[in-house]
Each structure stands twice: as structure tokens, then as C-alpha cells.
Design a protein around this motif. Structure first.
Motif, PDB file in Angstrom:
ATOM      1  N   ALA A  30      31.481 -16.746 -20.315  1.00  0.00           N
ATOM      2  CA  ALA A  30      31.215 -17.261 -18.969  1.00  0.00           C
ATOM      3  C   ALA A  30      31.817 -16.310 -17.950  1.00  0.00           C
ATOM      4  N   SER A  31      31.231 -16.261 -16.767  1.00  0.00           N
ATOM      5  CA  SER A  31      31.869 -15.486 -15.708  1.00  0.00           C
ATOM      6  C   SER A  31      33.130 -16.247 -15.306  1.00  0.00           C
ATOM      7  N   THR A  32      34.137 -15.492 -14.886  1.00  0.00           N
ATOM      8  CA  THR A  32      35.441 -16.117 -14.651  1.00  0.00           C
ATOM      9  C   THR A  32      36.177 -15.464 -13.500  1.00  0.00           C
ATOM     10  N   GLU A  33      37.114 -16.221 -12.960  1.00  0.00           N
ATOM     11  CA  GLU A  33      38.125 -15.696 -12.053  1.00  0.00           C
ATOM     12  C   GLU A  33      39.444 -15.958 -12.746  1.00  0.00           C
ATOM     13  N   PHE A  34      40.290 -14.939 -12.865  1.00  0.00           N
ATOM     14  CA  PHE A  34      41.557 -15.121 -13.552  1.00  0.00           C
ATOM     15  C   PHE A  34      42.703 -14.732 -12.631  1.00  0.00           C
ATOM     16  N   SER A  35      43.744 -15.581 -12.661  1.00  0.00           N
ATOM     17  CA  SER A  35      44.880 -15.429 -11.757  1.00  0.00           C
ATOM     18  C   SER A  35      46.178 -15.640 -12.513  1.00  0.00           C
ATOM     19  N   ALA A  36      47.232 -14.946 -12.069  1.00  0.00           N
ATOM     20  CA  ALA A  36      48.567 -15.113 -12.640  1.00  0.00           C
ATOM     21  C   ALA A  36      49.419 -15.897 -11.654  1.00  0.00           C
TER      22      ALA A  36
END
Length: 193
Positions: A80-86
Motif C-alpha cells: 500500500a502507499s504509505t506515509e511514515f513518521s518517527a
């Protein structure tokens, strides 16, 4: 008439292969359910944002250490397309059209780049792979192919196994001039050279 019969046999064979593939996927999910257990819920307050969100493609998750044993439980193995954040307390993979994945900071085992994961192979260091431990104790690798690969070094710095760089105020760090030799013969060797 024989042409219609051949087409019917081919279509039935094709449907049979698809049915067997689906059955295998469901059986894999059933076997993995006990091994993996429940995935962590996304907290209401994940803490301060360290960096991100970055965009990319969630490649999938695999049972560690295999890069091909794709997780079949729920939709955690689906691309899936994603946005990833820390965040202070963990990593959030916000997947479009799928459940979000929350990786608590204390569950992180390793963060690295790899050539491939979950049957998806790319160029060297093309996939950011996060190894983490589920509440059940099972380790899995979750992979993301970022749209901008230049963000990978910041993510790899989150690796808990990586030693923090020495600081100037660290008393164990010297510039070499005021360090005393461990062995007196070392000084004699240096004077002869």
C-alpha cells in the motif's frame, strides 16, 4: 465445438489454480495467527514528531529473519502507499486503504536498508527495513520503499543497536596527543621510526 471445450477446460484450470492460491494464503494466515498474535494499537498521543511524514510504498512485512515469508494475517502483508513518521514513542506507518502500523520504540530491534523484502527486489539499499518485536515476542521485518531515498540515513540512525556518536564532552574521547601509551615498548618503537 472442440474449440469451445478447450477454452472451457483452460478457464476451469485457471480458476482452480486461483482457488488453490487463495486456500494456501488463508492456511498461511491461520498458521501465523498464533505465532504473531495481536499487533500494537496506535496510541492517541504518539509524542513529539521527530521527522516525517515521508511518503513511499509499504512493501509488506515478513517473519524475521526470512525476507520472503510474507505476513498473511489481516492486511499486514498487503502492499500500500504509505506515509511514515518517527515519533518519540515509536514509528507510525499510515497506509492508504489499509490498517496503520504502530511500532513502539521499545519494540525496535534494527533499522537498516536492504535490496529487497517480501518478494520485492530493488537496487542496493532500495528498501528501508524495520525489524521489530510484536507483543507475542515474534520478530518481523516491515519494509518501506521511500519516494526520496535520501531520508534513509536519518531512519537508520534510529537503529537501537547503533552506537551513538562520541561527543566533545565525553571524557573517553581524546585527540591522541594527551593519551598515554599502554605499553612502554610502543614509545620506543615510535622513537625508532
Amino acid at each position: 465445438m472442440s474449440g469451445v471445450l478447450v477454452v472451457a477446460i483452460v478457464v476451469l484450470a485457471w480458476l482452480g489454480v486461483i482457488a488453490l492460491m487463495l486456500r494456501g494464503w488463508r492456511n498461511r494466515a491461520r498458521r501465523q495467527q498464533d505465532l504473531l498474535g495481536a499487533f500494537p494499537e496506535v496510541p492517541l498521543d504518539p509524542g513529539a514528531l521527530l521527522f516525517g511524514p515521508h511518503t513511499g510504498l509499504y512493501v509488506g512485512s515478513t517473519v524475521a529473519p526470512s525476507w520472503q515469508d510474507r505476513v498473511a494475517v489481516g492486511d499486514y502483508g498487503d502492499r500500500a502507499s504509505t506515509e511514515f513518521s518517527a515519533f518519540d514513542s515509536g514509528i507510525l506507518l499510515s497506509r492508504h486503504g489499509a490498517n496503520p502500523i504502530w511500532i513502539p520504540r521499545e519494540s525496535l530491534v534494527a533499522v537498516r536498508t536492504e535490496r529487497g523484502l517480501a518478494g520485492k527486489v530493488m537496487t542496493a539499499d532500495g528498501v528501508l527495513v524495520i525489524r521489530w518485536r510484536l507483543p507475542s515476542g515474534t520478530e518481523i521485518d516491515s519494509g518501506v520503499r521511500a519516494d526520496d531515498k535520501s531520508v534513509y540515513p536519518a531512519w537508520v540512525d534510529l537503529d537501537p543497536a547503533a552506537a551513538p556518536p562520541p561527543t566533545d564532552d565525553d571524557p573517553s574521547v581524546t585527540d591522541g596527543r594527551d593519551a598515554e601509551p599502554d605499553d612502554p615498548t610502543d614509545t620506543a618503537k615510535e622513537q625508532r621510526s
